[in-house]
Design an enzyme around this catalytic site. Structure first.
Site, PDB file in Angstrom:
ATOM      1  N   SER A 148      14.959 -24.819 -44.439  1.00 22.70           N
ATOM      2  CA  SER A 148      14.408 -26.169 -44.538  1.00 22.70           C
ATOM      3  C   SER A 148      12.972 -26.214 -44.020  1.00 22.70           C
ATOM      4  O   SER A 148      12.186 -27.055 -44.441  1.00 22.70           O
ATOM      5  CB  SER A 148      15.224 -27.144 -43.698  1.00 22.70           C
ATOM      6  OG  SER A 148      16.575 -27.092 -44.037  1.00 22.70           O
ATOM      7  N   HIS A 150      15.132 -24.263 -51.960  1.00 26.27           N
ATOM      8  CA  HIS A 150      15.618 -25.223 -50.967  1.00 26.27           C
ATOM      9  C   HIS A 150      16.504 -26.268 -51.632  1.00 26.27           C
ATOM     10  O   HIS A 150      16.022 -27.152 -52.336  1.00 26.27           O
ATOM     11  CB  HIS A 150      14.410 -25.885 -50.269  1.00 26.27           C
ATOM     12  CG  HIS A 150      14.784 -26.835 -49.188  1.00 26.27           C
ATOM     13  ND1 HIS A 150      14.084 -27.982 -48.920  1.00 26.27           N
ATOM     14  CD2 HIS A 150      15.802 -26.809 -48.290  1.00 26.27           C
ATOM     15  CE1 HIS A 150      14.656 -28.621 -47.922  1.00 26.27           C
ATOM     16  NE2 HIS A 150      15.695 -27.934 -47.522  1.00 26.27           N
ATOM     17  N   ASN A 179      10.866 -32.665 -46.534  1.00 24.34           N
ATOM     18  CA  ASN A 179      11.131 -32.831 -45.104  1.00 24.34           C
ATOM     19  C   ASN A 179       9.854 -33.072 -44.307  1.00 24.34           C
ATOM     20  O   ASN A 179       9.868 -33.750 -43.284  1.00 24.34           O
ATOM     21  CB  ASN A 179      11.870 -31.599 -44.550  1.00 24.34           C
ATOM     22  CG  ASN A 179      13.345 -31.624 -44.920  1.00 24.34           C
ATOM     23  OD1 ASN A 179      13.884 -32.669 -45.280  1.00 24.34           O
ATOM     24  ND2 ASN A 179      14.003 -30.487 -44.861  1.00 24.34           N
ATOM     25  N   GLU A 210      13.923 -27.697 -54.399  1.00 25.17           N
ATOM     26  CA  GLU A 210      12.511 -27.402 -54.142  1.00 25.17           C
ATOM     27  C   GLU A 210      12.354 -25.887 -54.246  1.00 25.17           C
ATOM     28  O   GLU A 210      13.017 -25.147 -53.516  1.00 25.17           O
ATOM     29  CB  GLU A 210      12.128 -27.822 -52.718  1.00 25.17           C
ATOM     30  CG  GLU A 210      11.577 -29.216 -52.587  1.00 25.17           C
ATOM     31  CD  GLU A 210      11.152 -29.537 -51.142  1.00 25.17           C
ATOM     32  OE1 GLU A 210      10.282 -30.382 -50.973  1.00 25.17           O
ATOM     33  OE2 GLU A 210      11.704 -28.961 -50.186  1.00 25.17           O
TER      34      GLU A 210
HETATM   35  P1  NAI Z   1      25.813 -23.592 -41.229  1.00 25.38           P
HETATM   36  O1  NAI Z   1      25.728 -23.408 -39.768  1.00 25.38           O
HETATM   37  O2  NAI Z   1      26.769 -24.576 -41.779  1.00 25.38           O
HETATM   38  O3  NAI Z   1      26.133 -22.194 -41.935  1.00 25.38           O
HETATM   39  C1  NAI Z   1      25.479 -21.010 -41.632  1.00 25.38           C
HETATM   40  C2  NAI Z   1      26.440 -19.868 -41.936  1.00 25.38           C
HETATM   41  O4  NAI Z   1      25.715 -18.635 -41.899  1.00 25.38           O
HETATM   42  C3  NAI Z   1      27.589 -19.736 -40.961  1.00 25.38           C
HETATM   43  O5  NAI Z   1      28.805 -19.824 -41.656  1.00 25.38           O
HETATM   44  C4  NAI Z   1      27.382 -18.365 -40.332  1.00 25.38           C
HETATM   45  O6  NAI Z   1      28.595 -17.708 -40.031  1.00 25.38           O
HETATM   46  C5  NAI Z   1      26.592 -17.634 -41.396  1.00 25.38           C
HETATM   47  N1  NAI Z   1      25.798 -16.509 -40.897  1.00 25.38           N
HETATM   48  C6  NAI Z   1      25.080 -16.442 -39.772  1.00 25.38           C
HETATM   49  N2  NAI Z   1      24.484 -15.226 -39.670  1.00 25.38           N
HETATM   50  C7  NAI Z   1      24.835 -14.524 -40.756  1.00 25.38           C
HETATM   51  C8  NAI Z   1      24.568 -13.213 -41.217  1.00 25.38           C
HETATM   52  N3  NAI Z   1      23.811 -12.384 -40.524  1.00 25.38           N
HETATM   53  N4  NAI Z   1      25.112 -12.806 -42.394  1.00 25.38           N
HETATM   54  C9  NAI Z   1      25.897 -13.645 -43.106  1.00 25.38           C
HETATM   55  N5  NAI Z   1      26.194 -14.898 -42.704  1.00 25.38           N
HETATM   56  C10 NAI Z   1      25.675 -15.339 -41.552  1.00 25.38           C
HETATM   57  O7  NAI Z   1      24.329 -23.910 -41.695  1.00 25.38           O
HETATM   58  P2  NAI Z   1      23.845 -24.749 -42.959  1.00 25.38           P
HETATM   59  O8  NAI Z   1      23.796 -26.174 -42.608  1.00 25.38           O
HETATM   60  O9  NAI Z   1      24.599 -24.301 -44.141  1.00 25.38           O
HETATM   61  O10 NAI Z   1      22.320 -24.272 -43.086  1.00 25.38           O
HETATM   62  C11 NAI Z   1      21.987 -23.018 -43.614  1.00 25.38           C
HETATM   63  C12 NAI Z   1      20.516 -23.002 -43.973  1.00 25.38           C
HETATM   64  O11 NAI Z   1      20.278 -24.010 -44.937  1.00 25.38           O
HETATM   65  C13 NAI Z   1      19.568 -23.294 -42.841  1.00 25.38           C
HETATM   66  O12 NAI Z   1      18.401 -22.530 -43.003  1.00 25.38           O
HETATM   67  C14 NAI Z   1      19.256 -24.771 -43.007  1.00 25.38           C
HETATM   68  O13 NAI Z   1      18.008 -25.140 -42.475  1.00 25.38           O
HETATM   69  C15 NAI Z   1      19.244 -24.880 -44.506  1.00 25.38           C
HETATM   70  N6  NAI Z   1      19.509 -26.212 -45.025  1.00 25.38           N
HETATM   71  C16 NAI Z   1      20.479 -27.005 -44.484  1.00 25.38           C
HETATM   72  C17 NAI Z   1      20.718 -28.269 -44.992  1.00 25.38           C
HETATM   73  C18 NAI Z   1      21.805 -29.117 -44.416  1.00 25.38           C
HETATM   74  O14 NAI Z   1      21.803 -30.326 -44.701  1.00 25.38           O
HETATM   75  N7  NAI Z   1      22.737 -28.588 -43.657  1.00 25.38           N
HETATM   76  C19 NAI Z   1      19.934 -28.792 -46.118  1.00 25.38           C
HETATM   77  C20 NAI Z   1      18.997 -27.844 -46.690  1.00 25.38           C
HETATM   78  C21 NAI Z   1      18.785 -26.613 -46.126  1.00 25.38           C
END
Ligand code: NAI
Ligand code: 3HC
Length: 701
Positions: free
Chosen positions: A410, A431, A481, A443
Site C-alpha cells: 500500500s 495494488h 492512499n 493501481e
Molecule cells: P495479512 O496480515 O492479512 O496477511 C499477510 C499474510 O502474509 C499472512 O497470512 C502471513 O502469514 C503471510 N506471510 C508473511 N510472511 C510471509 C512469507 N515470508 N512468505 C509467505 N507468506 C508470508 O495482510 P493483508 O492485509 O493481506 O496485507 C498484505 C499486503 O497487502 C500488505 O502489504 C498491505 O499493505 C497490502 N494491502 C492491504 C490492504 C488491506 O485492506 N488489508 C489493501 C491493499 C493492500
C-alpha cells in the site's frame, strides 16, 4: 447510401448492415443511413428487412460523445418511427450486446432474434440517464412493469435465452452466424404470414399493477440512490406507460431524458465512462506493445489480500499457487477462499461446478522452489519493507527469466523493492483494494526501471480479471492512499472543532460517499492508522493531529473489530450507534487542547474533507505520479467509493470551480496554518487562469 450503412438483398430479404466500429454506436451517420435504407426498401421487391451489424456487436447505444453537443438530424425517434411504420416486417438480428439506443432500435422492429451468446440491456442509468428512445415505454408493454423496472433501474444486461423467456426477444437463432439465422427466421415469418407486430399498439391495463407499486419502488431506489436522480425519473416514465397511449408516455420520457442529459450527475457519470477507458492507456507506450504470456500466477501471503487476489485469477481460469509461511497459515488462507466461494454460491452468483473449477485452479505451497514456472508473482505479505525485500530477493533466485514480480504494497517504495533483485525491469506494483475479489480498482505502479512490456502486461492482465486499471508512479501511498491523508486528518480535526462523528459522516454520506470517513476508520481498524503514524517523522508536531484516533486506540477502541471506535456497534447486527461517552470525550479533549468548540456547517465539513483530496490530486498531477486528472477520478470512484454522480474529486473540483476551491483553501490556510493547508501550485495556476483540470488534462495528452 452512407458508407457506414449498406443494403443488400439476399433471397428476397433486404439486409441492412451497420458498420460503425468499434461498437456501432448510433452516430448521426448511422441514424441517417438506417432511415434512408428503411425508406428506400419500402419500394423494392423484398418481403422483409433484416437489421444487423458488422463487427463485434449489434448497436451498443447512442453515441455518448454526441451528448451535450447541438443535435443533428435525423433524431432517433424519427428513425424508430420509420422502422415501426415499415409496411414490411423489420427483424432485428442481434449479436454481441444490443444496449441502450441499440436495444431500443430493436424494440421498434417488428421482431427480434438473437444468437445465444448475445445480450440485451438498457444501461443508461449507469450514465445518469434513462432510455430516451422508447425503452421505458416498450419494455413494460412486452415484459411487464416489474421486469422493466428491474432491467432499467439496474442497467444490467440480460442473456438471449432469458430475454426470450421474458418476451424481450422473439427467437434465439442457432449457431454463430446471426445473419444466416435471421434470414432463415425472416423467411419463416413471411411464409407464415406473421403480422407486423408493433409494441406501441399494446396497452397496459392499470389493474395489472399492484396499488402502491411505484411508490414502493421509489422509496427502495431512493435508499440506494447515493446522489443519483435517474432511478426516480425512470420510475416516473414507466408509470406513464401504464394505461396511457404510447405517445403520451414517449412525451414524458423525452421530457425527463432532456432533464437528465443536461444534469451535472449525468455529465459526471459520462465523464467516468470515458475516464475508465482512458485510464487503460499509457501515454508513452504504443498500443501494440508486446505482452508477456501469463498462464500461471503465484500469490505470496494468504491473508486478507492474498486470498482475494488468488480468487481474481481463479475466476478467469488462470492457475494460481498460494505461498504461505507454514502449513497452518496455508490451510487458513485456502479455508478463507473456500468460505468466500461458498458465500458466492449461496447468493446464486456461481454454480457448484463453477466453484469446484475455481478451487481446482488454486493450489498451495510453503516452498518457494515451486515458483520456478510461474509467469507472474503478486506479493501480499505484511506491510514491512525489509520483509518484502527479502522475499523479492528469494523470488529473484527462483523465478524464471521474464516472470513479472509485483507487490501489492500500500505504501512501500517499489524501487527499493526492485533494487533487492537483479531484474528491476520485471518489478512493479499491483495494488488491489479490499476485498480484492470485489473491489474494481487496480493501481498499477510503474517503478523507475519497470520495462514497457511488463507494465503493458500488468494492465492487460488487470483488465482480464475484471479490474479497472489506473497507472501510478512511485510515491508514499501512490495515488489513492496518498490523497487520503488530508481527508482522514480533517475528519478528526472537525470533531475537536465541535462536530459529532455522526455529523461528519452524515455530511459525507449525504454527498454520496458509501461510508463517512470516521465509520470507515472504524471498519478498517483505528489501530492500523495508529501504527502507520508511529513510524512517521514527516508529520507536524501538533497534539491536535489525529488526537481522537489516538485516544480511542489507547482506550482499546479499535473500531468494529473491538465493538467500539468512534461509534458503538451492536454485537449482533453490527449496526453503528452514536456513543454519548465519545461525544463527551471529544468535548473534554477539545477543552484540554484549548480548542474552542463551535457550530460547524455541513458545507464546511464537505470543504474541509474534500478539498484536501483535490489539492493533493493537483500535486500528484504536477509531480507526474498520475498521468491525467481523470485517472485520479477513476481511482477514487472505483477504489474509494467516491460517488460516480460527482465524477471523482478532480471532476468535482471543476464543477465547483477551481477558483472557489483555491480561495477556500487559502482561507483555511490563514485559519489553520500552512502545515495543513498549502495550495498546490497547479491549482493556484489554473484558478488564476480560469481553467479546469479537464482542460489542463486535454492540453497534456
Ligand atoms: P495479512 O496480515 O492479512 O496477511 C499477510 C499474510 O502474509 C499472512 O497470512 C502471513 O502469514 C503471510 N506471510 C508473511 N510472511 C510471509 C512469507 N515470508 N512468505 C509467505 N507468506 C508470508 O495482510 P493483508 O492485509 O493481506 O496485507 C498484505 C499486503 O497487502 C500488505 O502489504 C498491505 O499493505 C497490502 N494491502 C492491504 C490492504 C488491506 O485492506 N488489508 C489493501 C491493499 C493492500
Ligand atoms: N458511444 C460512444 N463511444 C462508445 C460507446 C457509445 N455508446 N460505447 C463504447 N464506446 C467506445 C469506448 O469509449 C471505447 O473507445 P476507445 O477505444 O477510444 O477507448 C470503444 O468504444 C470500445 O469500448 P469498450 O472499451 O468499452 O469495449 P468493450 O468491448 O469492453 O465493451 C460495450 C463494449 C459493452 C458495448 C461497452 O463499450 C459499453 O458498455 N458501452 C456503452 C453502452 C451504453 O451505455 N449504451 C447506452 C448509451 S446511452 C443511450 O443509448 C441513450 C438512448 O437511450 C437514447
Amino acid at each position: 447510401m452512407s458508407n457506414v450503412v449498406s443494403y443488400q438483398v439476399v433471397d428476397n430479404i433486404g439486409v441492412i448492415s451497420v458498420n460503425n466500429p468499434p461498437v456501432n454506436a448510433l452516430a448521426q451517420v448511422v441514424r441517417a443511413g438506417i432511415l434512408e435504407a428503411v425508406t428506400a426498401a419500402q419500394n423494392d421487391a423484398t418481403d422483409a428487412l433484416v437489421l444487423r451489424c458488422e463487427g463485434r456487436t449489434f448497436i451498443a447505444g447512442a453515441d455518448i460523445t454526441e451528448f451535450g453537443k447541438p443535435p443533428q438530424g435525423p433524431g432517433l425517434p424519427e428513425v424508430l418511427g420509420a422502422i415501426e411504420n415499415s409496411t414490411k416486417p423489420v427483424i432485428a438480428a442481434i449479436h454481441g450486446t444490443a444496449l441502450g439506443g441499440g436495444f431500443e432500435v430493436s424494440l421498434a422492429c417488428h421482431y427480434r432474434c438473437a444468437i445465444a451468446s448475445a445480450k440485451v440491456g438498457l444501461p443508461e442509468v449507469k450514465l445518469g440517464l434513462l432510455p430516451g428512445a422508447g425503452g421505458t415505454q416498450r419494455v413494460p408493454r412486452i415484459a411487464g412493469v416489474k421486469v422493466a423496472l428491474d432491467m432499467i433501474t439496474s442497467g444490467n444486461p440480460i442473456g438471449a435465452e432469458k430475454a426470450k423467456a421474458l418476451n424481450l426477444i422473439d427467437e434465439v437463432v442457432g449457431g454463430d452466424d446471426v445473419q444466416a439465422g435471421a434470414i432463415a427466421y425472416a423467411k419463416e415469418l413471411v411464409a407464415s404470414g406473421a403480422p407486423l407486430k408493433r409494441i406501441r399498439d399494446i396497452t397496459i391495463d392499470p389493474a395489472t399493477v399492484e396499488p402502491g407499486f411505484f411508490d414502493a419502488a421509489r422509496k427502495q431506489l431512493a435508499a440506494r440512490a447515493r446522489g443519483q436522480i435517474a432511478p426516480d425519473r425512470i420510475v416516473s416514465c414507466i408509470e406513464a406507460a401504464v394505461g396511457q397511449p404510447m405517445d403520451a408516455g414517449l412525451d414524458r420520457e423525452r421530457e425527463l431524458f432532456m432533464e437528465l442529459v443536461s444534469s451535472p450527475e449525468s455529465a459526471a457519470m459520462r465523464h467516468i465512462f470515458f475516464a475508465e477507458r482512458q485510464a487503460a492507456k499509457i501515454k508513452d507506450l504504443p498500443r501494440d506493445t508486446p505482452l508477456r504470456e501469463v498462464k500461471k500466477v503465484a500469490v505470496i501471503g494468504g491473508g486478507t489480500m492474498g486470498g482475494g487476489i488468488a480468487m481474481c485469477f481463479a475466476n478467469v481460469g488462470i492457475k494460481v499457487v498460494m505461498v504461505e509461511i507454514n502449513d497452518e497459515a496455508l490451510a487458513r488462507g485456502l479455508g478463507i477462499i473456500e468460505k468466500n466461494y461458498a458465500i458466492t454460491m449461496k447468493k446464486g452468483k456461481l454454480t457448484e461446478a463453477q466453484v469446484a473449477q475455481c478451487m481446482g485452479a488454486i493450489s498451495g505451497t510453503t516452498d518457494y522452489g515451486d515458483l520456478a514456472d510461474v509467469d507472474l508473482v503478486i506479493e501480499a505479505v505484511f506491510e514491512n519493507l525489509e520483509l518484502k525485500k527479502e522475499i523479492f530477493a528469494k523470488l529473484d533466485a527462483v523465478c524464471k527469466p521474464g516472470a513479472i514480480l509485483a507487490s501489492n504494497t500500500s505504501y512501500q517504495d517499489i524501487d527499493a523493492i526492485a533494487a533487492a533483485t537483479k531484474r528491476p525491469q520485471d518489478v512493479l506494483g499491483m495494488h488491489f483494494f479490499s476485498p480484492a475479489n470485489v473491489m474494481k480498482l487496480l493501481e498499477v505502479v510503474r517503478g523507475e526501471k519497470t520495462a514497457d512490456d511488463a507494465l503493458a502486461t500488468a494492465m492487460a492482465i488487470g483488465k482480464k480479471i475484471g479490474k479497472v486499471c489506473a497507472l501510478s508512479r512511485v510515491c508514499y501511498g501512490f495515488i489513492g492512499n496518498r490523497m487520503l491523508g488530508g481527508y482522514g486528518r480533517e475528519s478528526q480535526m472537525l470533531l475537536l472543532d465541535g462536530c459529532t462523528p455522526a455529523q461528519v459522516d452524515s455530511a459525507l454520506e449525504g454527498f454520496g460517499m458509501a461510508m463517512g470517513p470516521l465509520a470507515m476508520g472504524d471498519l478498517a481498524g483505528l489501530d492500523v492508522g495508529y501504527k502507520a503514524r508511529e513510524g512517521r517523522t514527516d508529520l507536524p508536531n501538533d497534539p491536535k493531529l489525529y488526537r481522537m484516533g489516538t485516544v480511542l486506540v489507547e482506550m482499546d477502541r479499535f473500531g468494529q473489530k473491538t465493538g467500539a471506535g468512534f461509534y458503538k456497534y451492536d454485537p449482533a447486527t453490527r449496526a453503528r450507534m452514536n456513543d454519548p461517552e465519545i461525544e463527551a470525550l471529544i468535548k473534554s479533549e477539545a477543552a484540554a487542547l484549548g480548542v474552542e468548540q463551535r457550530e460547524v456547517s455541513e458545507q464546511e465539513i464537505l470543504e474541509r474533507c474534500l478539498y484536501p483530496l483535490i489539492n493533493e490530486g493537483a500535486l500528484i498531477l504536477e509531480e507526474g505520479i498520475a498521468q491525467r486528472p481523470s485517472d485520479i477520478d477513476v481511482v477514487y470512484v472505483f477504489g474509494y467509493a467516491f460517488p460516480a454522480p460527482k465524477g471523482g474529486p478532480m471532476h468535482y473540483a471543476d464543477h465547483v470551480g477551481l477558483k472557489n476551491v483555491y480561495d477556500k483553501i487559502c482561507e483555511f490556510r490563514d485559519r489553520y496554518g500552512e502545515d495543513y493547508w498549502k495550495p498546490a501550485p497547479l491549482l493556484e495556476k489554473l484558478a488564476k487562469e480560469g481553467k479546469t483540470f479537464a482542460q489542463w488534462g486535454a492540453e497534456q495528452e
